[in-house]
Motif scaffolding. Sequence first.
Motif, PDB file in Angstrom:
ATOM      1  N   VAL A 412      57.496   6.453  38.344  1.00 23.21           N
ATOM      2  CA  VAL A 412      58.158   7.608  38.941  1.00 23.21           C
ATOM      3  C   VAL A 412      57.536   8.917  38.482  1.00 23.21           C
ATOM      4  CG1 VAL A 412      60.337   6.386  39.217  1.00 23.21           C
ATOM      5  CG2 VAL A 412      59.868   7.646  37.085  1.00 23.21           C
ATOM      6  N   GLY A 413      56.584   8.845  37.563  1.00 23.45           N
ATOM      7  CA  GLY A 413      55.936  10.055  37.080  1.00 23.45           C
ATOM      8  C   GLY A 413      55.075  10.715  38.146  1.00 23.45           C
ATOM      9  N   VAL A 414      54.747   9.987  39.205  1.00 25.83           N
ATOM     10  CA  VAL A 414      53.862  10.538  40.231  1.00 25.83           C
ATOM     11  C   VAL A 414      54.554  11.641  41.033  1.00 25.83           C
ATOM     12  CG1 VAL A 414      52.499   8.423  40.444  1.00 25.83           C
ATOM     13  CG2 VAL A 414      54.555   8.719  41.853  1.00 25.83           C
ATOM     14  N   ILE A 415      55.920  11.725  40.932  1.00 22.19           N
ATOM     15  CA  ILE A 415      56.633  12.784  41.656  1.00 22.19           C
ATOM     16  C   ILE A 415      57.168  13.858  40.692  1.00 22.19           C
ATOM     17  CG2 ILE A 415      57.245  11.261  43.587  1.00 22.19           C
ATOM     18  CD1 ILE A 415      60.028  10.972  42.316  1.00 22.19           C
ATOM     19  N   GLY A 416      56.649  13.882  39.453  1.00 22.43           N
ATOM     20  CA  GLY A 416      57.087  14.888  38.475  1.00 22.43           C
ATOM     21  C   GLY A 416      56.564  16.281  38.820  1.00 22.43           C
ATOM     22  N   PRO A 417      57.063  17.315  38.052  1.00 24.73           N
ATOM     23  CA  PRO A 417      56.607  18.691  38.323  1.00 24.73           C
ATOM     24  C   PRO A 417      55.110  18.848  38.208  1.00 24.73           C
ATOM     25  CG  PRO A 417      58.539  18.705  36.929  1.00 24.73           C
ATOM     26  CD  PRO A 417      58.113  17.278  37.023  1.00 24.73           C
ATOM     27  N   VAL A 418      54.511  18.201  37.189  1.00 20.65           N
ATOM     28  CA  VAL A 418      53.048  18.177  37.063  1.00 20.65           C
ATOM     29  C   VAL A 418      52.669  16.696  37.012  1.00 20.65           C
ATOM     30  CG1 VAL A 418      51.048  18.932  35.729  1.00 20.65           C
ATOM     31  CG2 VAL A 418      53.082  20.369  35.828  1.00 20.65           C
ATOM     32  N   PRO A 419      52.376  16.040  38.137  1.00 21.99           N
ATOM     33  CA  PRO A 419      52.169  14.582  38.173  1.00 21.99           C
ATOM     34  C   PRO A 419      50.899  14.202  37.417  1.00 21.99           C
ATOM     35  CG  PRO A 419      52.227  15.517  40.394  1.00 21.99           C
ATOM     36  CD  PRO A 419      52.269  16.641  39.444  1.00 21.99           C
ATOM     37  N   PRO A 420      50.988  13.214  36.510  1.00 23.60           N
ATOM     38  CA  PRO A 420      49.785  12.733  35.831  1.00 23.60           C
ATOM     39  C   PRO A 420      48.870  12.014  36.813  1.00 23.60           C
ATOM     40  CG  PRO A 420      51.680  11.373  35.255  1.00 23.60           C
ATOM     41  CD  PRO A 420      52.210  12.484  36.078  1.00 23.60           C
ATOM     42  N   GLY A 421      47.589  12.195  36.671  1.00 28.21           N
ATOM     43  CA  GLY A 421      46.600  11.563  37.547  1.00 28.21           C
ATOM     44  C   GLY A 421      46.332  12.333  38.802  1.00 28.21           C
ATOM     45  N   SER A 422      47.052  13.441  39.038  1.00 28.42           N
ATOM     46  CA  SER A 422      46.845  14.203  40.264  1.00 28.42           C
ATOM     47  C   SER A 422      45.733  15.227  40.134  1.00 28.42           C
ATOM     48  CB  SER A 422      48.130  14.924  40.646  1.00 28.42           C
ATOM     49  OG  SER A 422      48.517  15.851  39.627  1.00 28.42           O
ATOM     50  N   GLY A 423      45.367  15.558  38.877  1.00 26.69           N
ATOM     51  CA  GLY A 423      44.367  16.587  38.647  1.00 26.69           C
ATOM     52  C   GLY A 423      44.967  17.945  38.400  1.00 26.69           C
ATOM     53  N   PHE A 424      46.328  18.037  38.487  1.00 26.63           N
ATOM     54  CA  PHE A 424      46.965  19.315  38.190  1.00 26.63           C
ATOM     55  C   PHE A 424      47.248  19.377  36.690  1.00 26.63           C
ATOM     56  CE2 PHE A 424      48.849  18.427  42.588  1.00 26.63           C
ATOM     57  CZ  PHE A 424      47.770  18.992  43.233  1.00 26.63           C
ATOM     58  N   THR A 425      47.000  20.559  36.113  1.00 22.21           N
ATOM     59  CA  THR A 425      47.188  20.701  34.674  1.00 22.21           C
ATOM     60  C   THR A 425      48.313  21.658  34.295  1.00 22.21           C
ATOM     61  OG1 THR A 425      45.524  22.476  34.670  1.00 22.21           O
ATOM     62  CG2 THR A 425      44.766  20.203  34.236  1.00 22.21           C
ATOM     63  N   GLU A 426      48.824  22.389  35.224  1.00 23.37           N
ATOM     64  CA  GLU A 426      49.888  23.360  34.940  1.00 23.37           C
ATOM     65  C   GLU A 426      50.896  23.358  36.093  1.00 23.37           C
ATOM     66  OE1 GLU A 426      47.399  27.196  36.674  1.00 23.37           O
ATOM     67  OE2 GLU A 426      47.827  27.056  34.518  1.00 23.37           O
ATOM     68  N   PRO A 427      52.083  23.895  35.842  1.00 22.55           N
ATOM     69  CA  PRO A 427      53.071  23.912  36.911  1.00 22.55           C
ATOM     70  C   PRO A 427      52.583  24.767  38.085  1.00 22.55           C
ATOM     71  CG  PRO A 427      54.118  24.280  34.798  1.00 22.55           C
ATOM     72  CD  PRO A 427      52.646  24.364  34.551  1.00 22.55           C
ATOM     73  N   GLY A 428      53.039  24.350  39.270  1.00 19.96           N
ATOM     74  CA  GLY A 428      52.658  25.044  40.487  1.00 19.96           C
ATOM     75  C   GLY A 428      53.525  24.566  41.654  1.00 19.96           C
ATOM     76  N   ARG A 429      53.117  24.901  42.837  1.00 15.52           N
ATOM     77  CA  ARG A 429      53.839  24.464  44.038  1.00 15.52           C
ATOM     78  C   ARG A 429      53.006  23.360  44.690  1.00 15.52           C
ATOM     79  NH1 ARG A 429      55.567  30.015  47.058  1.00 15.52           N
ATOM     80  NH2 ARG A 429      56.988  28.564  48.124  1.00 15.52           N
ATOM     81  N   TYR A 430      53.495  22.135  44.503  1.00 21.25           N
ATOM     82  CA  TYR A 430      52.755  20.943  44.939  1.00 21.25           C
ATOM     83  C   TYR A 430      53.579  20.154  45.994  1.00 21.25           C
ATOM     84  CZ  TYR A 430      50.465  22.072  40.506  1.00 21.25           C
ATOM     85  OH  TYR A 430      49.849  22.744  39.465  1.00 21.25           O
ATOM     86  N   ILE A 431      52.878  19.192  46.642  1.00 19.83           N
ATOM     87  CA  ILE A 431      53.514  18.242  47.577  1.00 19.83           C
ATOM     88  C   ILE A 431      52.994  16.842  47.265  1.00 19.83           C
ATOM     89  CG2 ILE A 431      51.763  18.525  49.384  1.00 19.83           C
ATOM     90  CD1 ILE A 431      54.006  18.127  51.456  1.00 19.83           C
ATOM     91  N   THR A 432      53.904  15.847  47.369  1.00 17.36           N
ATOM     92  CA  THR A 432      53.548  14.436  47.093  1.00 17.36           C
ATOM     93  C   THR A 432      54.062  13.569  48.247  1.00 17.36           C
ATOM     94  OG1 THR A 432      53.698  14.829  44.706  1.00 17.36           O
ATOM     95  CG2 THR A 432      53.751  12.540  45.479  1.00 17.36           C
TER      96      THR A 432
END
Length: 468
Positions: A412-432
Amino acid sequence: MTTLRPGHDAEQGASYEQGAYEAAGAFEAAVEQLADPLNDPLPGQPKPQAPGPGPGPAQIPGPAPGPTSPWFRSAMVEQPQPQPQAQAPHPQYEQAQYPQQQYEPYQQPVQQPQQALQQPQEWYARAEHPQGWYGGQRPVPAPEPAPVPTAVAAPVYDDETVALRTDDTRRIAGDGTGAEPDPVARPAPPAAATGGRAERRRAAKGQGSRGRAPAGGAPAKDTPAGSGGAPRSRVEARRAARAAKDSPGVVASRFFGEVFISLGVLMLLFVTYQLWWTNVRADLFAGNETDKIQDGWAKGRKPAGAFEPGQGFAIMHIPKLDVVVPIAEGIDKEKVLDNGMVGHYAEGKLKTAMPSDEQGNFAVAGHRNTHGEPFRYINRLKPGDPIVVETQDTYYTYEMASILPQTPPSNVGVIGPVPPGSGFTEPGRYITLTTCTPEFTSTYRMIVWGKMVDERPRGEGQPDALVG
Protein backbone atom coordinates in the motif's frame (compact mmCIF):
# COMPACT_ATOMS: atom_id res chain seq x y z
CA MET A 1 -28.93 -101.25 -136.77
CA THR A 2 -32.60 -101.30 -137.59
CA THR A 3 -33.96 -100.41 -140.95
CA LEU A 4 -36.68 -97.97 -141.62
CA ARG A 5 -40.14 -99.22 -141.97
CA PRO A 6 -41.15 -98.23 -145.48
CA GLY A 7 -44.81 -97.88 -144.81
CA HIS A 8 -44.63 -95.86 -141.54
CA ASP A 9 -41.79 -93.60 -142.52
CA ALA A 10 -43.25 -92.92 -145.86
CA GLU A 11 -46.50 -91.83 -144.30
CA GLN A 12 -44.74 -89.46 -141.92
CA GLY A 13 -42.57 -87.93 -144.59
CA ALA A 14 -45.54 -87.44 -146.83
CA SER A 15 -47.44 -85.64 -144.05
CA TYR A 16 -44.67 -83.03 -143.57
CA GLU A 17 -43.97 -82.57 -147.23
CA GLN A 18 -47.61 -82.44 -148.29
CA GLY A 19 -48.84 -80.32 -145.39
CA ALA A 20 -48.12 -76.74 -144.42
CA TYR A 21 -44.40 -77.13 -144.96
CA GLU A 22 -44.18 -78.73 -148.40
CA ALA A 23 -41.22 -76.70 -149.58
CA ALA A 24 -37.80 -77.65 -148.34
CA GLY A 25 -36.57 -75.40 -145.48
CA ALA A 26 -40.02 -73.97 -144.73
CA PHE A 27 -40.13 -75.56 -141.25
CA GLU A 28 -36.79 -74.09 -140.21
CA ALA A 29 -37.84 -70.65 -141.44
CA ALA A 30 -41.11 -70.84 -139.44
CA VAL A 31 -39.28 -71.80 -136.26
CA GLU A 32 -36.85 -68.92 -136.61
CA GLN A 33 -39.76 -66.46 -136.82
CA LEU A 34 -41.07 -67.47 -133.37
CA ALA A 35 -40.31 -65.24 -130.34
CA ASP A 36 -40.12 -68.23 -128.00
CA PRO A 37 -39.37 -71.36 -130.04
CA LEU A 38 -39.90 -73.63 -127.00
CA ASN A 39 -43.29 -72.34 -125.82
CA ASP A 40 -45.02 -70.58 -128.78
CA PRO A 41 -47.13 -72.80 -131.12
CA LEU A 42 -46.06 -73.30 -134.69
CA PRO A 43 -47.90 -71.38 -137.42
CA GLY A 44 -50.98 -73.26 -138.52
CA GLN A 45 -51.44 -75.11 -135.17
CA PRO A 46 -54.21 -74.26 -132.58
CA LYS A 47 -53.04 -72.06 -129.70
CA PRO A 48 -53.37 -73.45 -126.13
CA GLN A 49 -56.16 -72.07 -123.98
CA ALA A 50 -55.52 -70.53 -120.53
CA PRO A 51 -56.72 -72.65 -117.60
CA GLY A 52 -59.63 -71.56 -115.48
CA PRO A 53 -62.87 -69.86 -116.21
CA GLY A 54 -61.25 -66.60 -117.43
CA PRO A 55 -60.37 -65.82 -121.05
CA GLY A 56 -57.09 -67.02 -122.47
CA PRO A 57 -54.12 -64.80 -123.00
CA ALA A 58 -54.58 -64.92 -126.78
CA GLN A 59 -58.07 -63.37 -126.47
CA ILE A 60 -57.02 -60.43 -124.23
CA PRO A 61 -55.94 -57.38 -126.15
CA GLY A 62 -53.04 -55.38 -124.88
CA PRO A 63 -49.70 -56.40 -123.49
CA ALA A 64 -48.65 -59.97 -122.87
CA PRO A 65 -49.73 -61.62 -119.63
CA GLY A 66 -47.52 -60.60 -116.77
CA PRO A 67 -47.57 -59.38 -113.14
CA THR A 68 -48.87 -55.96 -114.26
CA SER A 69 -51.47 -57.07 -116.80
CA PRO A 70 -55.24 -56.95 -116.08
CA TRP A 71 -55.56 -60.63 -116.99
CA PHE A 72 -53.02 -61.52 -114.29
CA ARG A 73 -54.94 -59.66 -111.64
CA SER A 74 -58.23 -61.17 -112.86
CA ALA A 75 -56.83 -64.66 -112.83
CA MET A 76 -54.80 -64.40 -109.61
CA VAL A 77 -56.87 -62.07 -107.42
CA GLU A 78 -60.41 -61.51 -108.59
CA GLN A 79 -61.41 -65.07 -109.54
CA PRO A 80 -62.67 -67.13 -106.58
CA GLN A 81 -61.42 -70.63 -106.04
CA PRO A 82 -63.86 -73.56 -106.45
CA GLN A 83 -65.30 -74.90 -103.21
CA PRO A 84 -65.01 -78.62 -102.57
CA GLN A 85 -68.30 -80.39 -102.03
CA ALA A 86 -68.91 -82.46 -98.97
CA GLN A 87 -69.79 -86.08 -99.48
CA ALA A 88 -73.00 -87.36 -98.06
CA PRO A 89 -72.70 -90.13 -95.49
CA HIS A 90 -73.53 -93.66 -96.37
CA PRO A 91 -77.17 -94.50 -95.59
CA GLN A 92 -76.38 -97.87 -94.14
CA TYR A 93 -73.67 -96.44 -91.83
CA GLU A 94 -76.03 -93.70 -90.70
CA GLN A 95 -78.84 -96.09 -89.87
CA ALA A 96 -76.60 -98.63 -88.23
CA GLN A 97 -74.41 -96.44 -86.06
CA TYR A 98 -76.12 -93.12 -85.25
CA PRO A 99 -79.71 -92.06 -84.80
CA GLN A 100 -81.14 -89.42 -87.08
CA GLN A 101 -81.01 -86.62 -84.47
CA GLN A 102 -77.37 -87.26 -83.68
CA TYR A 103 -76.16 -87.38 -87.26
CA GLU A 104 -77.98 -84.30 -88.48
CA PRO A 105 -75.08 -81.95 -87.81
CA TYR A 106 -72.81 -84.10 -89.95
CA GLN A 107 -75.19 -83.98 -92.94
CA GLN A 108 -74.44 -80.27 -93.48
CA PRO A 109 -71.82 -79.59 -96.14
CA VAL A 110 -68.41 -79.04 -94.65
CA GLN A 111 -67.25 -75.46 -95.07
CA GLN A 112 -63.62 -75.57 -96.08
CA PRO A 113 -61.62 -72.41 -95.36
CA GLN A 114 -61.07 -70.43 -98.49
CA GLN A 115 -57.53 -70.58 -99.63
CA ALA A 116 -55.67 -67.37 -99.17
CA LEU A 117 -55.22 -65.53 -102.41
CA GLN A 118 -51.73 -65.18 -103.56
CA GLN A 119 -50.69 -61.62 -102.72
CA PRO A 120 -48.67 -59.77 -105.30
CA GLN A 121 -45.20 -58.80 -104.45
CA GLU A 122 -44.50 -55.63 -102.51
CA TRP A 123 -42.89 -53.84 -105.44
CA TYR A 124 -45.99 -54.41 -107.55
CA ALA A 125 -48.36 -53.18 -104.82
CA ARG A 126 -46.35 -50.00 -104.25
CA ALA A 127 -46.00 -49.34 -107.99
CA GLU A 128 -49.71 -49.75 -108.75
CA HIS A 129 -51.20 -48.53 -105.48
CA PRO A 130 -49.04 -46.03 -103.52
CA GLN A 131 -51.62 -45.67 -100.73
CA GLY A 132 -51.29 -49.27 -99.58
CA TRP A 133 -51.97 -52.81 -100.58
CA TYR A 134 -54.64 -52.69 -103.32
CA GLY A 135 -55.73 -49.18 -102.35
CA GLY A 136 -56.30 -50.08 -98.69
CA GLN A 137 -54.21 -50.18 -95.54
CA ARG A 138 -51.87 -52.91 -94.45
CA PRO A 139 -53.78 -55.39 -92.25
CA VAL A 140 -53.07 -54.90 -88.54
CA PRO A 141 -53.00 -58.08 -86.42
CA ALA A 142 -55.44 -58.17 -83.54
CA PRO A 143 -53.82 -57.68 -80.09
CA GLU A 144 -53.49 -60.71 -77.92
CA PRO A 145 -55.76 -60.73 -74.86
CA ALA A 146 -54.03 -59.97 -71.54
CA PRO A 147 -53.66 -62.93 -69.21
CA VAL A 148 -56.23 -62.99 -66.45
CA PRO A 149 -54.64 -63.44 -63.00
CA THR A 150 -55.87 -66.43 -61.20
CA ALA A 151 -56.53 -66.35 -57.49
CA VAL A 152 -54.29 -68.54 -55.43
CA ALA A 153 -55.87 -70.20 -52.52
CA ALA A 154 -54.33 -69.33 -49.17
CA PRO A 155 -52.43 -72.17 -47.53
CA VAL A 156 -53.96 -73.89 -44.58
CA TYR A 157 -51.72 -74.01 -41.56
CA ASP A 158 -51.55 -77.01 -39.38
CA ASP A 159 -52.08 -75.48 -35.94
CA GLU A 160 -52.03 -78.80 -34.15
CA THR A 161 -48.25 -78.73 -33.80
CA VAL A 162 -47.72 -74.98 -33.87
CA ALA A 163 -45.47 -75.04 -30.82
CA LEU A 164 -43.02 -77.36 -32.59
CA ARG A 165 -42.80 -75.51 -35.89
CA THR A 166 -41.28 -72.28 -37.18
CA ASP A 167 -42.72 -69.95 -39.78
CA ASP A 168 -40.77 -71.64 -42.57
CA THR A 169 -41.92 -75.13 -41.71
CA ARG A 170 -45.50 -73.92 -41.31
CA ARG A 171 -45.43 -72.41 -44.76
CA ILE A 172 -44.00 -75.58 -46.23
CA ALA A 173 -46.51 -77.66 -44.39
CA GLY A 174 -49.37 -75.38 -45.49
CA ASP A 175 -49.07 -75.46 -49.30
CA GLY A 176 -46.06 -77.64 -49.95
CA THR A 177 -44.26 -74.98 -51.98
CA GLY A 178 -42.83 -72.68 -49.31
CA ALA A 179 -44.51 -69.57 -50.81
CA GLU A 180 -45.52 -66.68 -48.60
CA PRO A 181 -49.25 -66.62 -47.79
CA ASP A 182 -51.37 -63.78 -49.08
CA PRO A 183 -52.00 -61.38 -46.16
CA VAL A 184 -55.24 -60.17 -47.77
CA ALA A 185 -56.78 -63.53 -48.54
CA ARG A 186 -58.69 -65.08 -45.68
CA PRO A 187 -57.29 -68.42 -44.56
CA ALA A 188 -59.42 -71.43 -45.24
CA PRO A 189 -61.17 -72.93 -42.22
CA PRO A 190 -59.38 -75.89 -40.71
CA ALA A 191 -60.56 -79.26 -41.82
CA ALA A 192 -62.76 -81.15 -39.47
CA ALA A 193 -60.87 -83.50 -37.24
CA THR A 194 -61.33 -87.12 -38.03
CA GLY A 195 -60.46 -90.13 -36.02
CA GLY A 196 -60.82 -90.82 -32.36
CA ARG A 197 -61.67 -88.64 -29.39
CA ALA A 198 -58.01 -87.76 -28.71
CA GLU A 199 -57.51 -86.35 -32.18
CA ARG A 200 -60.67 -84.23 -31.94
CA ARG A 201 -59.56 -82.89 -28.55
CA ARG A 202 -56.15 -81.93 -29.92
CA ALA A 203 -57.77 -80.26 -32.92
CA ALA A 204 -60.09 -78.22 -30.66
CA LYS A 205 -57.17 -77.21 -28.45
CA GLY A 206 -55.13 -76.15 -31.49
CA GLN A 207 -57.95 -73.83 -32.59
CA GLY A 208 -57.87 -71.96 -29.25
CA SER A 209 -56.20 -68.69 -28.43
CA ARG A 210 -52.74 -70.25 -28.37
CA GLY A 211 -52.99 -71.37 -31.97
CA ARG A 212 -54.45 -68.14 -33.37
CA ALA A 213 -52.46 -65.07 -34.30
CA PRO A 214 -53.08 -61.85 -32.33
CA ALA A 215 -55.78 -59.53 -33.62
CA GLY A 216 -54.78 -56.89 -36.13
CA GLY A 217 -51.85 -58.91 -37.46
CA ALA A 218 -49.60 -57.93 -34.52
CA PRO A 219 -46.54 -60.11 -34.00
CA ALA A 220 -46.37 -62.60 -31.19
CA LYS A 221 -45.06 -61.56 -27.79
CA ASP A 222 -41.79 -63.44 -28.09
CA THR A 223 -41.25 -62.52 -31.75
CA PRO A 224 -39.28 -59.30 -32.40
CA ALA A 225 -41.35 -56.82 -34.36
CA GLY A 226 -40.28 -56.46 -37.98
CA SER A 227 -37.68 -59.25 -37.73
CA GLY A 228 -39.54 -61.62 -40.02
CA GLY A 229 -37.78 -64.59 -38.43
CA ALA A 230 -38.94 -67.47 -36.29
CA PRO A 231 -40.66 -66.68 -32.95
CA ARG A 232 -38.26 -66.66 -30.02
CA SER A 233 -38.64 -68.61 -26.87
CA ARG A 234 -38.89 -66.86 -23.51
CA VAL A 235 -35.26 -67.55 -22.69
CA GLU A 236 -34.07 -66.17 -26.00
CA ALA A 237 -36.31 -63.11 -25.57
CA ARG A 238 -34.81 -62.41 -22.13
CA ARG A 239 -31.30 -62.78 -23.50
CA ALA A 240 -32.09 -60.41 -26.37
CA ALA A 241 -33.56 -57.87 -23.93
CA ARG A 242 -30.47 -58.05 -21.71
CA ALA A 243 -28.19 -57.69 -24.73
CA ALA A 244 -30.15 -54.64 -25.93
CA LYS A 245 -29.65 -52.87 -22.58
CA ASP A 246 -26.57 -50.70 -22.13
CA SER A 247 -23.91 -51.77 -19.68
CA PRO A 248 -23.25 -49.68 -16.53
CA GLY A 249 -20.01 -48.40 -18.03
CA VAL A 250 -21.79 -47.14 -21.11
CA VAL A 251 -24.47 -45.47 -19.00
CA ALA A 252 -21.86 -43.82 -16.75
CA SER A 253 -19.78 -42.58 -19.67
CA ARG A 254 -22.88 -41.19 -21.32
CA PHE A 255 -23.89 -39.40 -18.11
CA PHE A 256 -20.49 -37.83 -17.55
CA GLY A 257 -20.27 -36.88 -21.22
CA GLU A 258 -23.54 -35.01 -20.99
CA VAL A 259 -22.39 -33.32 -17.77
CA PHE A 260 -19.12 -32.19 -19.35
CA ILE A 261 -20.90 -30.89 -22.40
CA SER A 262 -23.31 -28.94 -20.20
CA LEU A 263 -20.45 -27.51 -18.16
CA GLY A 264 -18.60 -26.54 -21.32
CA VAL A 265 -21.66 -24.71 -22.62
CA LEU A 266 -22.06 -22.91 -19.29
CA MET A 267 -18.41 -21.90 -19.23
CA LEU A 268 -18.65 -20.60 -22.77
CA LEU A 269 -21.67 -18.52 -21.79
CA PHE A 270 -19.85 -17.22 -18.70
CA VAL A 271 -16.78 -16.20 -20.70
CA THR A 272 -19.00 -14.47 -23.24
CA TYR A 273 -20.73 -12.61 -20.40
CA GLN A 274 -17.47 -11.56 -18.77
CA LEU A 275 -15.59 -10.47 -21.85
CA TRP A 276 -18.39 -8.92 -23.85
CA TRP A 277 -21.59 -8.26 -21.96
CA THR A 278 -19.95 -6.72 -18.86
CA ASN A 279 -18.12 -4.23 -21.07
CA VAL A 280 -21.33 -3.32 -22.87
CA ARG A 281 -23.21 -2.79 -19.63
CA ALA A 282 -20.31 -0.88 -17.94
CA ASP A 283 -19.83 1.42 -20.93
CA LEU A 284 -23.53 2.30 -20.88
CA PHE A 285 -23.43 3.05 -17.15
CA ALA A 286 -20.19 5.07 -17.36
CA GLY A 287 -21.50 7.09 -20.28
CA ASN A 288 -24.70 7.91 -18.42
CA GLU A 289 -22.71 8.89 -15.34
CA THR A 290 -20.47 11.21 -17.37
CA ASP A 291 -23.50 12.93 -18.86
CA LYS A 292 -24.97 13.26 -15.36
CA ILE A 293 -21.79 14.89 -13.99
CA GLN A 294 -21.52 17.35 -16.87
CA ASP A 295 -25.22 18.21 -16.61
CA GLY A 296 -24.77 18.99 -12.88
CA TRP A 297 -21.81 21.25 -13.62
CA ALA A 298 -23.77 23.07 -16.27
CA LYS A 299 -26.57 23.73 -13.78
CA GLY A 300 -24.10 24.98 -11.14
CA ARG A 301 -24.85 22.34 -8.51
CA LYS A 302 -22.02 22.00 -5.97
CA PRO A 303 -21.66 19.30 -3.30
CA ALA A 304 -22.13 20.34 0.32
CA GLY A 305 -19.07 18.87 2.05
CA ALA A 306 -17.48 15.49 1.18
CA PHE A 307 -18.65 13.27 -1.67
CA GLU A 308 -20.72 10.21 -0.89
CA PRO A 309 -19.39 6.70 -1.75
CA GLY A 310 -20.14 5.90 -5.35
CA GLN A 311 -20.85 9.51 -6.29
CA GLY A 312 -19.13 10.80 -9.44
CA PHE A 313 -17.27 14.09 -9.02
CA ALA A 314 -14.64 14.31 -11.83
CA ILE A 315 -13.75 13.06 -15.34
CA MET A 316 -10.35 11.58 -16.32
CA HIS A 317 -8.93 12.02 -19.84
CA ILE A 318 -6.02 9.95 -21.20
CA PRO A 319 -5.63 11.23 -24.78
CA LYS A 320 -3.01 8.67 -25.83
CA LEU A 321 -5.35 5.77 -24.93
CA ASP A 322 -8.54 7.61 -26.00
CA VAL A 323 -9.99 7.12 -22.51
CA VAL A 324 -12.73 9.34 -21.04
CA VAL A 325 -14.03 7.86 -17.78
CA PRO A 326 -15.87 9.27 -14.73
CA ILE A 327 -14.19 9.27 -11.30
CA ALA A 328 -16.35 8.26 -8.32
CA GLU A 329 -15.71 8.35 -4.57
CA GLY A 330 -14.49 5.06 -3.14
CA ILE A 331 -13.19 1.82 -4.63
CA ASP A 332 -16.25 -0.35 -4.01
CA LYS A 333 -16.27 -3.16 -6.58
CA GLU A 334 -20.02 -3.41 -7.17
CA LYS A 335 -20.93 0.28 -6.93
CA VAL A 336 -17.90 1.82 -8.65
CA LEU A 337 -15.40 -0.47 -10.38
CA ASP A 338 -17.85 -2.98 -11.92
CA ASN A 339 -19.85 -0.08 -13.34
CA GLY A 340 -16.93 0.98 -15.53
CA MET A 341 -15.85 3.97 -13.39
CA VAL A 342 -12.50 4.82 -11.77
CA GLY A 343 -12.55 4.82 -7.92
CA HIS A 344 -10.74 7.25 -5.62
CA TYR A 345 -8.95 5.83 -2.60
CA ALA A 346 -10.78 7.76 0.19
CA GLU A 347 -11.38 5.38 3.08
CA GLY A 348 -9.37 4.47 6.17
CA LYS A 349 -5.65 3.90 5.77
CA LEU A 350 -6.03 4.04 1.97
CA LYS A 351 -7.34 7.59 1.99
CA THR A 352 -5.44 9.87 -0.42
CA ALA A 353 -5.49 13.57 -1.34
CA MET A 354 -7.80 15.27 -3.82
CA PRO A 355 -6.49 17.08 -6.96
CA SER A 356 -7.33 20.45 -5.41
CA ASP A 357 -5.08 19.88 -2.35
CA GLU A 358 -1.80 21.79 -2.13
CA GLN A 359 0.18 18.60 -1.53
CA GLY A 360 -0.57 14.92 -1.71
CA ASN A 361 -1.00 11.90 -3.92
CA PHE A 362 -4.29 11.55 -5.84
CA ALA A 363 -4.59 7.74 -6.18
CA VAL A 364 -7.29 5.92 -8.20
CA ALA A 365 -8.05 2.33 -9.22
CA GLY A 366 -9.78 0.77 -12.24
CA HIS A 367 -10.33 -2.57 -14.06
CA ARG A 368 -7.81 -3.67 -16.63
CA ASN A 369 -10.09 -6.36 -18.11
CA THR A 370 -13.89 -6.64 -18.25
CA HIS A 371 -16.43 -4.19 -16.78
CA GLY A 372 -15.46 -1.39 -19.09
CA GLU A 373 -11.68 -2.00 -18.63
CA PRO A 374 -10.67 1.71 -18.49
CA PHE A 375 -7.03 0.90 -17.54
CA ARG A 376 -6.61 -1.89 -20.11
CA TYR A 377 -3.60 -0.30 -21.84
CA ILE A 378 -1.95 1.90 -19.20
CA ASN A 379 1.20 -0.16 -19.64
CA ARG A 380 1.63 1.64 -22.99
CA LEU A 381 2.06 5.05 -21.36
CA LYS A 382 5.49 6.64 -21.63
CA PRO A 383 7.10 9.40 -19.49
CA GLY A 384 5.66 12.77 -20.49
CA ASP A 385 2.26 11.46 -21.72
CA PRO A 386 -0.52 13.73 -20.32
CA ILE A 387 -3.23 12.62 -17.91
CA VAL A 388 -5.97 15.26 -17.35
CA VAL A 389 -8.44 15.33 -14.43
CA GLU A 390 -11.46 17.57 -15.09
CA THR A 391 -13.47 18.89 -12.13
CA GLN A 392 -16.35 21.33 -11.87
CA ASP A 393 -14.01 24.38 -11.70
CA THR A 394 -10.53 23.34 -12.92
CA TYR A 395 -8.48 21.22 -15.35
CA TYR A 396 -5.55 19.44 -13.64
CA THR A 397 -2.87 18.20 -16.03
CA TYR A 398 -0.34 15.52 -14.98
CA GLU A 399 2.58 14.03 -16.90
CA MET A 400 3.42 10.34 -16.65
CA ALA A 401 6.70 9.92 -14.68
CA SER A 402 7.32 6.18 -14.02
CA ILE A 403 5.75 2.73 -13.95
CA LEU A 404 5.97 -0.30 -11.65
CA PRO A 405 5.01 -3.33 -13.77
CA GLN A 406 4.22 -5.67 -10.88
CA THR A 407 3.82 -5.52 -7.13
CA PRO A 408 1.82 -7.46 -4.52
CA PRO A 409 -1.64 -6.17 -3.61
CA SER A 410 -0.43 -5.72 -0.01
CA ASN A 411 2.07 -3.02 -1.03
CA VAL A 412 0.00 0.00 0.00
CA GLY A 413 3.04 2.26 0.10
CA VAL A 414 2.67 2.89 -3.63
CA ILE A 415 -0.23 5.30 -2.89
CA GLY A 416 1.57 7.20 -0.08
CA PRO A 417 2.27 10.97 -0.15
CA VAL A 418 5.78 10.28 -1.46
CA PRO A 419 5.53 6.75 -2.99
CA PRO A 420 8.74 4.69 -2.77
CA GLY A 421 10.03 3.54 -6.16
CA SER A 422 8.28 6.36 -8.01
CA GLY A 423 11.37 8.57 -8.26
CA PHE A 424 9.82 11.33 -6.17
CA THR A 425 11.97 12.49 -3.27
CA GLU A 426 9.88 15.23 -1.67
CA PRO A 427 6.22 16.00 -1.14
CA GLY A 428 4.33 17.35 -4.12
CA ARG A 429 1.13 17.03 -6.12
CA TYR A 430 1.18 13.55 -7.62
CA ILE A 431 -1.25 11.04 -9.26
CA THR A 432 -1.20 7.22 -8.99
CA LEU A 433 -3.07 4.72 -11.25
CA THR A 434 -3.43 1.12 -9.97
CA THR A 435 -4.82 -1.92 -11.81
CA CYS A 436 -4.59 -5.73 -11.87
CA THR A 437 -1.89 -7.67 -13.71
CA PRO A 438 -1.36 -9.98 -15.57
CA GLU A 439 -4.41 -9.58 -17.79
CA PHE A 440 -7.54 -11.48 -16.80
CA THR A 441 -6.11 -12.11 -13.34
CA SER A 442 -5.84 -10.21 -10.03
CA THR A 443 -2.66 -11.78 -8.70
CA TYR A 444 -0.53 -8.61 -8.79
CA ARG A 445 -0.90 -4.88 -9.24
CA MET A 446 0.54 -2.53 -11.88
CA ILE A 447 1.36 1.05 -10.78
CA VAL A 448 1.71 4.19 -12.93
CA TRP A 449 2.84 7.52 -11.35
CA GLY A 450 2.50 11.07 -12.65
CA LYS A 451 3.30 14.64 -11.52
CA MET A 452 1.04 17.71 -11.89
CA VAL A 453 2.39 20.21 -14.42
CA ASP A 454 -0.62 22.49 -15.08
CA GLU A 455 -3.77 23.76 -13.36
CA ARG A 456 -6.26 25.73 -15.44
CA PRO A 457 -9.73 27.05 -14.54
CA ARG A 458 -12.56 25.84 -16.74
CA GLY A 459 -13.36 29.40 -17.75
CA GLU A 460 -10.02 29.67 -19.58
CA GLY A 461 -10.84 26.74 -21.83
CA GLN A 462 -9.39 23.27 -22.22
CA PRO A 463 -5.67 22.63 -21.77
CA ASP A 464 -3.39 22.01 -24.70
CA ALA A 465 -3.38 18.23 -24.05
CA LEU A 466 -7.12 18.03 -24.82
CA VAL A 467 -7.16 20.59 -27.64
CA GLY A 468 -4.40 18.98 -29.67
